[in-house]
Design an enzyme around this catalytic site. Sequence first.
Site, PDB file in Angstrom:
ATOM      1  N   SER A  87      29.540 -41.541  15.249  1.00 52.57           N
ATOM      2  CA  SER A  87      30.594 -40.826  15.962  1.00 52.57           C
ATOM      3  C   SER A  87      31.068 -39.624  15.166  1.00 52.57           C
ATOM      4  O   SER A  87      31.759 -38.766  15.699  1.00 52.57           O
ATOM      5  CB  SER A  87      31.809 -41.721  16.154  1.00 52.57           C
ATOM      6  OG  SER A  87      31.454 -42.989  16.531  1.00 52.57           O
ATOM      7  N   HIS A 118      24.281 -39.107  20.350  1.00 53.61           N
ATOM      8  CA  HIS A 118      25.593 -39.735  20.445  1.00 53.61           C
ATOM      9  C   HIS A 118      26.007 -40.010  21.887  1.00 53.61           C
ATOM     10  O   HIS A 118      26.159 -39.095  22.688  1.00 53.61           O
ATOM     11  CB  HIS A 118      26.623 -38.818  19.746  1.00 53.61           C
ATOM     12  CG  HIS A 118      27.981 -39.407  19.662  1.00 53.61           C
ATOM     13  ND1 HIS A 118      29.125 -38.659  19.699  1.00 53.61           N
ATOM     14  CD2 HIS A 118      28.399 -40.692  19.555  1.00 53.61           C
ATOM     15  CE1 HIS A 118      30.172 -39.453  19.620  1.00 53.61           C
ATOM     16  NE2 HIS A 118      29.756 -40.693  19.530  1.00 53.61           N
ATOM     17  N   GLU A 166      25.617 -36.218  23.160  1.00 55.05           N
ATOM     18  CA  GLU A 166      25.613 -35.102  22.202  1.00 55.05           C
ATOM     19  C   GLU A 166      24.373 -35.271  21.329  1.00 55.05           C
ATOM     20  O   GLU A 166      24.219 -36.305  20.678  1.00 55.05           O
ATOM     21  CB  GLU A 166      26.832 -35.171  21.270  1.00 55.05           C
ATOM     22  CG  GLU A 166      28.146 -34.723  21.866  1.00 55.05           C
ATOM     23  CD  GLU A 166      29.313 -34.909  20.875  1.00 55.05           C
ATOM     24  OE1 GLU A 166      30.278 -34.146  20.964  1.00 55.05           O
ATOM     25  OE2 GLU A 166      29.277 -35.819  20.032  1.00 55.05           O
ATOM     26  N   ASN A 192      34.542 -35.999  19.664  1.00 55.38           N
ATOM     27  CA  ASN A 192      35.479 -36.748  18.818  1.00 55.38           C
ATOM     28  C   ASN A 192      36.409 -35.852  18.014  1.00 55.38           C
ATOM     29  O   ASN A 192      37.512 -36.253  17.657  1.00 55.38           O
ATOM     30  CB  ASN A 192      34.721 -37.703  17.903  1.00 55.38           C
ATOM     31  CG  ASN A 192      34.251 -38.910  18.686  1.00 55.38           C
ATOM     32  OD1 ASN A 192      34.840 -39.246  19.707  1.00 55.38           O
ATOM     33  ND2 ASN A 192      33.205 -39.546  18.228  1.00 55.38           N
TER      34      ASN A 192
HETATM   35  N1  CAA Z   1      29.919 -51.043  31.838  1.00 55.63           N
HETATM   36  C1  CAA Z   1      29.341 -50.642  32.989  1.00 55.63           C
HETATM   37  N2  CAA Z   1      30.032 -50.113  34.022  1.00 55.63           N
HETATM   38  C2  CAA Z   1      31.363 -50.023  33.893  1.00 55.63           C
HETATM   39  C3  CAA Z   1      32.052 -50.431  32.730  1.00 55.63           C
HETATM   40  C4  CAA Z   1      31.263 -50.964  31.665  1.00 55.63           C
HETATM   41  N3  CAA Z   1      31.804 -51.367  30.503  1.00 55.63           N
HETATM   42  N4  CAA Z   1      33.374 -50.201  32.904  1.00 55.63           N
HETATM   43  C5  CAA Z   1      33.510 -49.673  34.131  1.00 55.63           C
HETATM   44  N5  CAA Z   1      32.298 -49.556  34.718  1.00 55.63           N
HETATM   45  C6  CAA Z   1      32.007 -48.985  36.044  1.00 55.63           C
HETATM   46  C7  CAA Z   1      32.546 -49.878  37.138  1.00 55.63           C
HETATM   47  O1  CAA Z   1      31.597 -50.863  37.512  1.00 55.63           O
HETATM   48  C8  CAA Z   1      32.791 -48.890  38.260  1.00 55.63           C
HETATM   49  O2  CAA Z   1      31.558 -48.576  38.906  1.00 55.63           O
HETATM   50  P1  CAA Z   1      31.528 -48.289  40.493  1.00 55.63           P
HETATM   51  O3  CAA Z   1      32.464 -47.138  40.739  1.00 55.63           O
HETATM   52  O4  CAA Z   1      30.092 -47.940  40.776  1.00 55.63           O
HETATM   53  O5  CAA Z   1      31.975 -49.563  41.119  1.00 55.63           O
HETATM   54  C9  CAA Z   1      33.213 -47.604  37.527  1.00 55.63           C
HETATM   55  O6  CAA Z   1      32.716 -47.753  36.178  1.00 55.63           O
HETATM   56  C10 CAA Z   1      34.709 -47.462  37.495  1.00 55.63           C
HETATM   57  O7  CAA Z   1      35.253 -48.617  36.906  1.00 55.63           O
HETATM   58  P2  CAA Z   1      36.600 -49.315  37.341  1.00 55.63           P
HETATM   59  O8  CAA Z   1      36.866 -49.052  38.794  1.00 55.63           O
HETATM   60  O9  CAA Z   1      36.589 -50.737  36.881  1.00 55.63           O
HETATM   61  O10 CAA Z   1      37.704 -48.672  36.433  1.00 55.63           O
HETATM   62  P3  CAA Z   1      38.132 -47.187  36.276  1.00 55.63           P
HETATM   63  O11 CAA Z   1      37.942 -46.373  37.512  1.00 55.63           O
HETATM   64  O12 CAA Z   1      39.481 -47.310  35.692  1.00 55.63           O
HETATM   65  O13 CAA Z   1      37.115 -46.609  35.179  1.00 55.63           O
HETATM   66  C11 CAA Z   1      36.443 -46.155  32.975  1.00 55.63           C
HETATM   67  C12 CAA Z   1      36.947 -47.221  33.936  1.00 55.63           C
HETATM   68  C13 CAA Z   1      35.055 -45.689  33.418  1.00 55.63           C
HETATM   69  C14 CAA Z   1      36.359 -46.797  31.595  1.00 55.63           C
HETATM   70  C15 CAA Z   1      37.445 -44.931  33.011  1.00 55.63           C
HETATM   71  O14 CAA Z   1      38.743 -45.384  32.776  1.00 55.63           O
HETATM   72  C16 CAA Z   1      37.110 -43.874  32.007  1.00 55.63           C
HETATM   73  O15 CAA Z   1      36.252 -43.021  32.230  1.00 55.63           O
HETATM   74  N6  CAA Z   1      37.828 -43.883  30.857  1.00 55.63           N
HETATM   75  C17 CAA Z   1      37.599 -42.913  29.772  1.00 55.63           C
HETATM   76  C18 CAA Z   1      36.437 -43.356  28.935  1.00 55.63           C
HETATM   77  C19 CAA Z   1      36.194 -42.421  27.803  1.00 55.63           C
HETATM   78  O16 CAA Z   1      36.848 -41.430  27.560  1.00 55.63           O
HETATM   79  N7  CAA Z   1      35.146 -42.756  27.020  1.00 55.63           N
HETATM   80  C20 CAA Z   1      34.786 -42.013  25.837  1.00 55.63           C
HETATM   81  C21 CAA Z   1      35.289 -42.724  24.644  1.00 55.63           C
HETATM   82  S1  CAA Z   1      34.899 -41.851  23.177  1.00 55.63           S
HETATM   83  C22 CAA Z   1      33.417 -42.445  22.749  1.00 55.63           C
HETATM   84  O17 CAA Z   1      32.892 -43.371  23.271  1.00 55.63           O
HETATM   85  C23 CAA Z   1      32.768 -41.739  21.638  1.00 55.63           C
HETATM   86  C24 CAA Z   1      32.961 -42.265  20.314  1.00 55.63           C
HETATM   87  O18 CAA Z   1      32.119 -41.954  19.483  1.00 55.63           O
HETATM   88  C25 CAA Z   1      34.146 -43.045  19.892  1.00 55.63           C
END
Ligand code: CAA
Length: 283
Positions: A119, A140, A152, A190
């Site tokens: 990350s 990434h 990335e 990040n």
């Molecule tokens: N695995 C697979 N699919 C998932 C999932 C998971 N863990 N979590 C959610 N989904 C899918 C759901 O099945 C759903 O799919 P459909 O629309 O096809 O039914 C879709 O994603 C939306 O999910 P939900 O309706 O349950 O919930 P939501 O609309 O609140 O979305 C979320 C959940 C996708 C996590 C959304 O809140 C989101 O995009 N959050 C931000 C995530 C983010 O910023 N991630 C980056 C983090 S930084 C990083 O990862 C980098 C690092 O190096 C630290």
Amino acid sequence: MDIKKIMIIGAGQMGAGIAQVFAQAGYEIILNDIKEEFVEKGISGIEKGMKRRIEKGKMEESVMNKTLSLISPSTNYSDAQNADLVIEAATENESIKLDIFKQLDEFAPEHTILATNTSSLSITKIAAATNRPDKVAGFHFFNPVPVMNLIEVNLALQTSNETKEALEELGKSIDKTVIIANDTPGFVVNRLLIPMINEAIFILESGTVTAESIDKAMELGANHPMGPLSLADLIGLDTVLAIMETLYKGFKDQKYRPSLLLTKYVEAGKLGRKTGEGFFKYD
Ligand code: CAA
């Protein structure tokens, strides 16, 4: 370059997610972790997620079966001898990663690209630990991997154009959008995202507003899909702290100092969703 077989190091939330998206796209996967039970947990997590999609009517059972059949478990770095690409997604600790890369470099065939899902750590330093620095790069992914569309591709000082192009092409082959960035602490996402989360923790620490209100503020006031504290819990507070420390150390700039409250949560073992509690509680 023809990449058919991919070894993933680390079967945690990132490694398992990466294994899933590649297996779903038809690549053969070797999923590796230090203990068999960790690999089994990773595979059963993939199965659970896919079963949920089947129940919702969004996936055929045959897709799940095919995907799972393409994932073979491994607890040996020597299995890298069968891989065209290795993606390391182990814990965010520099000495652990350097050690893994030295071992992978020994076992992997000459043509194999060694990529890291780090990350924020220095890919240039990781590349220098191998005898194939031109074939090392950052690759990434974002959590949750099956949902987030970005990759990335982060280039070490030594990464060759051929390696860059192979990873770019591979990312596109699984329908993700690829951006290319040079190796700097935190790369792009990040460097922007984690200081924002850290600032949210500073606000919480000041006692002026509740955790729920901070998250609501960013969901409704900035249209973020989830608030910064929920996102920290999703990423893992240990990872958030590790990235802040890398930014602080890398840029030597006070503006990246980690919040004390974040450090305290990590010391208490409250790491977010994966431990059942972070800024919020999870079942
Ligand atoms: N695995 C697979 N699919 C998932 C999932 C998971 N863990 N979590 C959610 N989904 C899918 C759901 O099945 C759903 O799919 P459909 O629309 O096809 O039914 C879709 O994603 C939306 O999910 P939900 O309706 O349950 O919930 P939501 O609309 O609140 O979305 C979320 C959940 C996708 C996590 C959304 O809140 C989101 O995009 N959050 C931000 C995530 C983010 O910023 N991630 C980056 C983090 S930084 C990083 O990862 C980098 C690092 O190096 C630290």
